[in-house]
Design a protein around this motif. Sequence first.
Motif, PDB file in Angstrom:
ATOM      1  N   VAL A 132       0.864  -1.183   0.000  1.00  0.00           N
ATOM      2  CA  VAL A 132       0.000   0.000   0.000  1.00  0.00           C
ATOM      3  C   VAL A 132       0.896   1.227   0.000  1.00  0.00           C
ATOM      4  O   VAL A 132       1.831   1.330   0.797  1.00  0.00           O
ATOM      5  N   GLU A 133       0.603   2.164  -0.897  1.00  0.00           N
ATOM      6  CA  GLU A 133       1.367   3.410  -0.970  1.00  0.00           C
ATOM      7  C   GLU A 133       0.418   4.598  -0.929  1.00  0.00           C
ATOM      8  O   GLU A 133      -0.739   4.503  -1.362  1.00  0.00           O
ATOM      9  N   SER A 163     -13.265   0.735  -0.147  1.00  0.00           N
ATOM     10  CA  SER A 163     -14.256   1.777   0.110  1.00  0.00           C
ATOM     11  C   SER A 163     -14.224   2.213   1.571  1.00  0.00           C
ATOM     12  O   SER A 163     -14.311   3.411   1.886  1.00  0.00           O
ATOM     13  N   ALA A 164     -14.075   1.233   2.484  1.00  0.00           N
ATOM     14  CA  ALA A 164     -14.002   1.563   3.905  1.00  0.00           C
ATOM     15  C   ALA A 164     -12.760   2.390   4.213  1.00  0.00           C
ATOM     16  O   ALA A 164     -12.814   3.353   4.995  1.00  0.00           O
ATOM     17  N   ASP A 165     -11.635   2.052   3.594  1.00  0.00           N
ATOM     18  CA  ASP A 165     -10.414   2.821   3.819  1.00  0.00           C
ATOM     19  C   ASP A 165     -10.520   4.231   3.231  1.00  0.00           C
ATOM     20  O   ASP A 165     -10.003   5.202   3.802  1.00  0.00           O
ATOM     21  N   GLN A 166     -11.201   4.355   2.099  1.00  0.00           N
ATOM     22  CA  GLN A 166     -11.369   5.684   1.512  1.00  0.00           C
ATOM     23  C   GLN A 166     -12.187   6.585   2.443  1.00  0.00           C
ATOM     24  O   GLN A 166     -11.861   7.767   2.645  1.00  0.00           O
ATOM     25  N   PHE A 182      -9.477  11.866  -3.256  1.00  0.00           N
ATOM     26  CA  PHE A 182      -8.767  10.608  -3.005  1.00  0.00           C
ATOM     27  C   PHE A 182      -9.185   9.565  -4.048  1.00  0.00           C
ATOM     28  O   PHE A 182     -10.369   9.365  -4.300  1.00  0.00           O
ATOM     29  N   GLN A 183      -8.203   8.935  -4.630  1.00  0.00           N
ATOM     30  CA  GLN A 183      -8.481   7.920  -5.656  1.00  0.00           C
ATOM     31  C   GLN A 183      -7.603   6.696  -5.412  1.00  0.00           C
ATOM     32  O   GLN A 183      -6.383   6.815  -5.244  1.00  0.00           O
ATOM     33  N   VAL A 196      -1.059  -4.348  -5.926  1.00  0.00           N
ATOM     34  CA  VAL A 196      -0.398  -3.187  -5.325  1.00  0.00           C
ATOM     35  C   VAL A 196      -1.418  -2.047  -5.343  1.00  0.00           C
ATOM     36  O   VAL A 196      -1.972  -1.720  -6.392  1.00  0.00           O
ATOM     37  N   LEU A 197      -1.659  -1.461  -4.179  1.00  0.00           N
ATOM     38  CA  LEU A 197      -2.665  -0.402  -4.046  1.00  0.00           C
ATOM     39  C   LEU A 197      -1.969   0.932  -3.777  1.00  0.00           C
ATOM     40  O   LEU A 197      -1.158   1.032  -2.850  1.00  0.00           O
ATOM     41  N   VAL A 198      -2.288   1.923  -4.602  1.00  0.00           N
ATOM     42  CA  VAL A 198      -1.729   3.262  -4.438  1.00  0.00           C
ATOM     43  C   VAL A 198      -2.880   4.245  -4.258  1.00  0.00           C
ATOM     44  O   VAL A 198      -3.799   4.302  -5.085  1.00  0.00           O
TER      45      VAL A 198
END
Length: 209
Positions: A132-133, A163-166, A182-183, A196-198
């Motif tokens: 995660v970045e 969605s919960a983290d956003q 935020f995207q 990989v999540l950015v």
Amino acid sequence: MSLRPLLVRSVLSVSLAVASFAGTAATEYAFAAVPAPDVPLKLMSVAIQGNSRVPTADILQAFGYHAGDKVTRNDLDASQKRIGELYSSRHVGTSLEERLRISGNGVAVKVILEEQAASAPAQPTALVLDRVEFQGNKKVSTADLEAATKLRAGGPVSNELMSADQQAIQALYKSKNVGGAFQAQATYPNHDQHVVLVWIINEHDKAAN
């Protein structure tokens, strides 16, 4: 002189991709001489028994012959295979016994099916988060963002979790009176289930009211 019925049994076993099929052919003769596999016989009758998940009409169509047709034992072996292929195409497993009653130059056929219970649908492969970045965050530290979010390397990832983290990121920025857009950008560098999540963050001076 009375003639004793002769019972001949052959076994066919086929392994299919989505459904299993095992077939048995049992042939009972009213005379001692066994007709060769390629000798034509008159089909007297066809009966289907034991099917519930595949309609009888579809099985008879796959069987391919009707009363009055000329068939050989080879033809009937092929019909058994076609029924197995029909069950495979419907994703239904079955065991099949084809009973042949031969008298003179006529043959009566009974197809006895034992259908298997439906298997559970295949579950989709779970996605695994490799990294995660956070990019673009200057007014809110990466440490605060990591503390506010739940997704972690090595754990599962899904649309619901992202969605919960956003929502958690938005709440964090609002608590610090900082606006932002935020995207989430998910990539699959190895073209498999590893992600990989950015988080792409575009900060504003004030949080929107």
